[in-house]
Scaffold this motif. Structure first.
Motif, short mmCIF file in Angstrom:
data_model
loop_
_atom_site.label_atom_id
_atom_site.label_comp_id
_atom_site.label_asym_id
_atom_site.label_seq_id
_atom_site.Cartn_x
_atom_site.Cartn_y
_atom_site.Cartn_z
N GLU A 48 11.57 -13.62 -0.33
CA GLU A 48 10.17 -13.18 -0.39
C GLU A 48 9.65 -13.58 -1.76
N TYR A 49 8.48 -14.19 -1.80
CA TYR A 49 7.91 -14.66 -3.06
C TYR A 49 6.40 -14.48 -2.96
N GLU A 50 5.90 -13.41 -3.58
CA GLU A 50 4.53 -13.00 -3.31
C GLU A 50 3.75 -12.61 -4.56
N VAL A 51 2.49 -13.01 -4.58
CA VAL A 51 1.47 -12.37 -5.40
C VAL A 51 0.99 -11.20 -4.56
N CYS A 52 1.20 -9.98 -5.04
CA CYS A 52 1.15 -8.81 -4.16
C CYS A 52 0.41 -7.63 -4.80
N PRO A 53 -0.93 -7.67 -4.86
CA PRO A 53 -1.66 -6.52 -5.38
C PRO A 53 -1.26 -5.22 -4.65
N VAL A 54 -1.25 -4.13 -5.40
CA VAL A 54 -0.79 -2.84 -4.87
C VAL A 54 -1.98 -1.89 -4.75
N TYR A 55 -2.07 -1.22 -3.61
CA TYR A 55 -3.17 -0.31 -3.29
C TYR A 55 -2.67 1.10 -3.03
N ARG A 56 -3.57 2.06 -3.24
CA ARG A 56 -3.36 3.44 -2.83
C ARG A 56 -4.35 3.74 -1.71
N ALA A 57 -3.86 4.40 -0.65
CA ALA A 57 -4.74 4.85 0.43
C ALA A 57 -4.57 6.36 0.59
N ILE A 58 -5.67 7.03 0.85
CA ILE A 58 -5.66 8.48 1.09
C ILE A 58 -5.96 8.71 2.56
N VAL A 59 -5.14 9.52 3.22
CA VAL A 59 -5.33 9.79 4.65
C VAL A 59 -5.36 11.30 4.91
N GLU A 60 -5.90 11.64 6.05
CA GLU A 60 -6.03 13.05 6.43
C GLU A 60 -5.26 13.38 7.70
N ILE A 105 0.92 4.78 -14.70
CA ILE A 105 -0.50 5.10 -14.59
C ILE A 105 -0.76 6.59 -14.80
N GLY A 106 0.18 7.43 -14.33
CA GLY A 106 0.00 8.87 -14.48
C GLY A 106 0.87 9.64 -13.52
N ASP A 107 0.97 10.95 -13.74
CA ASP A 107 1.85 11.80 -12.93
C ASP A 107 1.29 12.13 -11.55
N ASP A 108 -0.04 12.21 -11.44
CA ASP A 108 -0.68 12.64 -10.20
C ASP A 108 -1.30 11.45 -9.50
N PRO A 109 -0.70 10.98 -8.39
CA PRO A 109 -1.22 9.79 -7.72
C PRO A 109 -2.63 9.95 -7.18
N LEU A 110 -3.05 11.17 -6.93
CA LEU A 110 -4.41 11.38 -6.43
C LEU A 110 -5.45 11.20 -7.54
N ARG A 111 -4.99 11.19 -8.79
CA ARG A 111 -5.91 11.05 -9.93
C ARG A 111 -5.78 9.72 -10.64
N TRP A 112 -4.95 8.83 -10.10
CA TRP A 112 -4.85 7.51 -10.72
C TRP A 112 -6.21 6.83 -10.72
N CYS A 117 0.84 -1.19 0.00
CA CYS A 117 0.00 0.00 0.00
C CYS A 117 0.88 1.25 0.00
N TYR A 118 0.48 2.22 -0.82
CA TYR A 118 1.13 3.52 -0.86
C TYR A 118 0.14 4.53 -0.30
N VAL A 119 0.51 5.17 0.80
CA VAL A 119 -0.35 6.15 1.47
C VAL A 119 -0.01 7.54 0.96
N PHE A 120 -1.04 8.31 0.63
CA PHE A 120 -0.88 9.69 0.18
C PHE A 120 -1.71 10.62 1.04
N ASP A 121 -1.21 11.86 1.20
CA ASP A 121 -2.01 12.89 1.88
C ASP A 121 -2.70 13.76 0.83
N ALA A 122 -3.41 14.77 1.28
CA ALA A 122 -4.20 15.61 0.37
C ALA A 122 -3.33 16.39 -0.61
N GLU A 123 -2.03 16.55 -0.30
CA GLU A 123 -1.11 17.26 -1.20
C GLU A 123 -0.46 16.32 -2.22
N GLY A 124 -0.77 15.04 -2.12
CA GLY A 124 -0.16 14.08 -3.02
C GLY A 124 1.20 13.59 -2.59
#
Length: 198
Positions: A118-130, A176-183, A41-48
């Motif tokens: 380490e040997y994993e099937v590892c889906p990747v997530y984005r989380a937004i926090v405040e 995916i794109g330059d802005d992680p908040l808009r992926w 998981c990649y955590v982002f704040d409101a500023e990206g």
């Protein structure tokens, strides 16, 4: 109910991404680690900005190494997004306002200098926090916020020392794109079968 953290099990996965069994987490990671289900998981704040964490020094795999915000293993029959939320609370004291699937089929294998794999099937997530994290010292040695552009550039150039899974994930996320908040979120139907609970 999900098992307590000291008795976690991982889902073992076949080559086609299907669940083939379970095993205690503390017995899986070694020189002959079987393929199993995990998440990043990649955590982002409101500023990206992206939240980086340094793994605690007593971790079995990649101790003291800087990496993405949070990693973990879903329990058998636990939806991965729920596992992400659980680990964000446990490792970082964070409650995400959003958790979105980004890379449904990411998979990797990495070997430490000690021979541990380490040997994993590892889906990747984005989380937004405040809020800012409150790191659990048993899991996380340090935290830092970075601009996504600066972080990605450091990883892609090799100037930033980072975990092997993060090094492989970042180019796919950049695509995916330059802005992680808009992926755009990925379709959960693209998850491997083991990641879709019955």
């Amino acid at each position: 109910m999900i098992a307590q953290l000291d008795s976690e099990h991982v889902v073992l996965v076949g080559d086609a991404g299907q669940a083939i069994g379970v095993a205690p987490k503390d017995e899986v990671h070694g020189r002959d680690t079987p393929l199993h289900l995990a998440f990043s998981c990649y955590v982002f704040d409101a500023e990206g900005r992206v939240l980086l964490t340094r793994r605690a020094d007593d971790k079995l795999t990649w101790p003291g190494v800087w990496t993405n915000s949070c990693c973990g293993h879903p329990q058998p029959s636990e939806p991965i997004a729920r596992a992400v939320a659980r680990r964000l609370r446990h490792e970082l004291g964070l409650a995400a306002s959003r958790i979105d699937l980004m890379l449904p089929r990411f998979r990797y294998r990495a070997v430490m200098a000690s021979g541990i794999v380490e040997y994993e099937v590892c889906p990747v997530y984005r989380a937004i926090v405040e809020t800012d994290p409150q790191a659990n010292p048993e899991e996380v040695g340090a935290v830092r916020w970075m601009s996504w552009a600066g972080f990605a550039e450091g990883v892609l150039s090799g100037d930033l020392e980072i975990s092997p899974w993060c090094r492989e994930q970042v180019p796919e996320l950049v695509a995916i794109g330059d802005d992680p908040l808009r992926w755009p979120s990925a379709d959960v139907a693209l998850l491997p079968p083991a990641a879709i609970p019955d």
